[in-house]
Design a protein around this motif. Structure first.
Motif, PDB file in Angstrom:
ATOM      1  N   UNK A 123       3.151   2.877  -3.177  1.00  0.00           N
ATOM      2  CA  UNK A 123       2.556   4.004  -4.350  1.00  0.00           C
ATOM      3  C   UNK A 123       2.596   3.694  -5.759  1.00  0.00           C
ATOM      4  N   UNK A 124       3.254   2.201  -6.521  1.00  0.00           N
ATOM      5  CA  UNK A 124       3.654   1.764  -7.496  1.00  0.00           C
ATOM      6  C   UNK A 124       2.586   0.679  -7.125  1.00  0.00           C
ATOM      7  N   UNK A 125       2.604   0.054  -6.524  1.00  0.00           N
ATOM      8  CA  UNK A 125       2.109  -2.004  -6.706  1.00  0.00           C
ATOM      9  C   UNK A 125       1.060  -1.911  -6.662  1.00  0.00           C
ATOM     10  N   UNK A 126      -0.212  -2.426  -7.316  1.00  0.00           N
ATOM     11  CA  UNK A 126      -1.195  -3.133  -7.414  1.00  0.00           C
ATOM     12  C   UNK A 126      -1.602  -3.408  -5.325  1.00  0.00           C
ATOM     13  N   UNK A 127      -2.476  -2.583  -4.787  1.00  0.00           N
ATOM     14  CA  UNK A 127      -2.545  -2.843  -4.074  1.00  0.00           C
ATOM     15  C   UNK A 127      -3.990  -4.390  -3.875  1.00  0.00           C
ATOM     16  N   UNK A 128      -3.423  -5.324  -3.487  1.00  0.00           N
ATOM     17  CA  UNK A 128      -4.282  -6.084  -3.224  1.00  0.00           C
ATOM     18  C   UNK A 128      -4.845  -6.633  -2.379  1.00  0.00           C
ATOM     19  N   UNK A 162       8.689  -4.788  -2.671  1.00  0.00           N
ATOM     20  CA  UNK A 162       8.681  -3.460  -2.246  1.00  0.00           C
ATOM     21  C   UNK A 162       9.197  -3.525  -0.777  1.00  0.00           C
ATOM     22  N   UNK A 163       9.822  -2.118  -0.179  1.00  0.00           N
ATOM     23  CA  UNK A 163      11.383  -2.583   0.417  1.00  0.00           C
ATOM     24  C   UNK A 163      10.007  -1.100   1.072  1.00  0.00           C
ATOM     25  N   UNK A 164      10.099  -1.429   2.532  1.00  0.00           N
ATOM     26  CA  UNK A 164       9.753  -0.576   3.045  1.00  0.00           C
ATOM     27  C   UNK A 164      10.545   1.269   3.295  1.00  0.00           C
ATOM     28  N   UNK A 165      10.115   2.218   3.314  1.00  0.00           N
ATOM     29  CA  UNK A 165      10.590   3.341   2.885  1.00  0.00           C
ATOM     30  C   UNK A 165      11.263   3.664   3.886  1.00  0.00           C
ATOM     31  N   UNK A 186       1.052  -1.172  -0.394  1.00  0.00           N
ATOM     32  CA  UNK A 186       0.115   0.261   0.151  1.00  0.00           C
ATOM     33  C   UNK A 186       0.850   0.849  -0.137  1.00  0.00           C
ATOM     34  N   UNK A 187       2.051   1.628   1.265  1.00  0.00           N
ATOM     35  CA  UNK A 187       2.800   2.483   1.069  1.00  0.00           C
ATOM     36  C   UNK A 187       3.550   2.545   0.079  1.00  0.00           C
ATOM     37  N   UNK A 247      11.061  -5.951   6.487  1.00  0.00           N
ATOM     38  CA  UNK A 247      11.173  -4.912   6.100  1.00  0.00           C
ATOM     39  C   UNK A 247      11.363  -4.237   4.255  1.00  0.00           C
ATOM     40  N   UNK A 248      11.027  -5.652   3.723  1.00  0.00           N
ATOM     41  CA  UNK A 248      11.032  -5.959   2.865  1.00  0.00           C
ATOM     42  C   UNK A 248      10.540  -6.911   1.870  1.00  0.00           C
ATOM     43  N   UNK A 249      10.142  -7.416   0.843  1.00  0.00           N
ATOM     44  CA  UNK A 249       9.331  -8.885   0.344  1.00  0.00           C
ATOM     45  C   UNK A 249       9.477  -8.757  -1.181  1.00  0.00           C
TER      46      UNK A 249
END
Length: 180
Positions: free
Chosen positions: A40-45, A94-97, A37-38, A73-75
């Motif tokens: 802002x690029x990925x399609x949120x499932x 995704x990686x946490x900001x 979600x955070x 902190x990433x996946x």
């Protein structure tokens, strides 16, 4: 630490040595959903899908933890293609900001594909990237280069195929054969 991990540590010296990459657990599903979600690029499932993913596809996915037993902190979520079981389809990265810019996505992708190649005989990966997502393009093109693999691209899903409104086309990247 494996030789590949040592090479990555040398390439990204600011990456904490205590960083651990392992399989996700169901308890990680909420954190994966929040990172997606955070981004802002990925399609949120749905949050439900991330819980199921952590249960049913943990074997072909990976999370990074900054501290043992800590939250992800990433996946990278991925699965083996049913009709091509030696192909790993990478669904989301995704990686946490707070942990971006240190090569964590690279490290996650390399660690996951090495594990899945060893355990399942994977010889190639696929992913889809929307036009203009330069971070993902760089991640996967540099992955192909590091692993001496060719890259083929073609549009997998056209804009008009998405029933829920405007969506950029999804371009399929086929990377392989791998030398992991």
């Amino acid at each position: 630490m494996t030789a590949a991990q040592a090479d990555l540590q040398a390439e990204f010296p600011e990456m904490p040595e205590e960083l651990r990459i392992d399989r996700p657990a169901v308890a990680d599903g909420a954190a994966l959903w929040r990172m997606a979600r955070d981004s802002e690029v990925l399609d949120l499932n749905s949050s439900y899908s991330y819980l199921l993913w952590c249960r049913d596809f943990a074997d072909t996915s990976a999370v990074a933890r900054a501290e043992p037993g800590g939250p992800p902190v990433g996946f990278v979520t991925a699965y083996l293609r049913p009709d091509r079981p030696r192909t790993l389809l990478v669904w989301q990265v995704a990686v946490d900001a707070a942990h971006r810019g240190r090569g964590l996505a690279t490290r996650l992708l390399d660690a996951l594909t090495a594990r899945v190649a060893d355990e399942h005989g994977v010889t190639g990966i696929e992913t889809t990237i929307t036009p203009g997502n330069t971070a993902s393009e760089r991640l996967f093109l540099s992955y192909a280069q590091r692993h001496g693999a060719a890259v083929e691209r073609e549009v997998l899903f056209e804009t008009r195929q998405f029933p829920d409104g405007p969506h950029e086309p999804e371009v399929l990247y086929r990377i392989g054969p791998l030398s992991v």
